[in-house]
Scaffold this active site. Structure first.
Site, PDB file in Angstrom:
ATOM      1  CB  CYS A  94      32.487  35.509  33.978  1.00 34.91           C
ATOM      2  SG  CYS A  94      33.569  36.600  34.897  1.00 34.91           S
ATOM      3  CG  HIS A 136      37.528  32.467  33.280  1.00 32.90           C
ATOM      4  ND1 HIS A 136      36.357  32.400  32.547  1.00 32.90           N
ATOM      5  CD2 HIS A 136      37.317  33.441  34.206  1.00 32.90           C
ATOM      6  CE1 HIS A 136      35.499  33.296  33.012  1.00 32.90           C
ATOM      7  NE2 HIS A 136      36.050  33.938  34.030  1.00 32.90           N
ATOM      8  CD  GLU A 137      38.909  32.952  37.821  1.00 29.42           C
ATOM      9  OE1 GLU A 137      38.948  34.162  38.103  1.00 29.42           O
ATOM     10  OE2 GLU A 137      37.836  32.366  37.548  1.00 29.42           O
TER      11      GLU A 137
HETATM   12 CO    CO Z   1      35.400  35.389  35.429  1.00 32.80          CO
END
Ligand code: CO
Length: 172
Positions: A94, A136-137
């Site tokens: 990330c 994830h987003e």
């Molecule tokens: Co991220």
């Protein structure tokens, strides 16, 4: 068009739930452009608005391979309508947690509903890396980070590693 500063964990804006986007105006177009520029500048495959300090439900992603050319998606007010029982697993990183990658398991296939930059509803099916990236987003929009998917002991180890590296940065 601008490259924005990416906030780092544990900035509190990363841990907040983002609000639904209601206005599809020029300022939203500018925000999308900033996200795209900042994501490509940082060599990321996805970037969510909270990562540049704006708690609104929008993210961008481009999981195309290098030989495929750019394929950037702008995703607004996303929802997952279906997720497969089959699980896929990727080593995730990330931009807000530099230097850390961990194997994370998530549903392999998802069917999603979201709005485009004009507010038009879109339905799509994502698989593999695109599916992982979307989830994830979307987590970012709910104030959740990929390390929150780790087992508690593992999460403590990762957090300690991050604390050490941020202390080192401050000393330098
Ligand atoms: Co991220």
């Amino acid at each position: 068009m601008a490259i924005k500063k990416i906030l780092l964990y544990p900035n509190p804006l990363l841990l907040r739930e983002s609000t639904k986007i209601e206005k599809f105006d020029e300022s939203l177009v500018n925000l999308a452009r900033d996200l795209i520029d900042t994501m490509y500048d940082a060599d990321g495959v996805g970037l969510a608005a909270p990562q540049i300090g704006i708690n609104k439900r929008i993210f961008v992603m481009d999981c195309s391979r290098e030989d495929e050319g750019k394929d950037c998606r702008i995703v607004i007010n996303p929802q997952i309508e279906y997720q497969s029982e089959e699980i896929g697993s990727y080593k995730e990183g990330c931009l807000s947690i530099p230097g850390i990658t961990e194997e994370i398991s998530r549903p392999k296939v998802i069917k999603v509903l979201y709005q485009d930059i004009n507010g038009v509803l879109e339905r799509n099916t994502y698989d593999d890396l695109w599916s992982t990236c979307f989830q994830h987003e979307l987590d970012h929009l709910n104030g959740k980070l990929f390390i929150d998917h780790l087992r508690p002991m593992k999460k403590i180890l990762v957090k300690n590693k991050m604390k050490k590296s941020s202390k080192k940065e401050k000393k330098e």
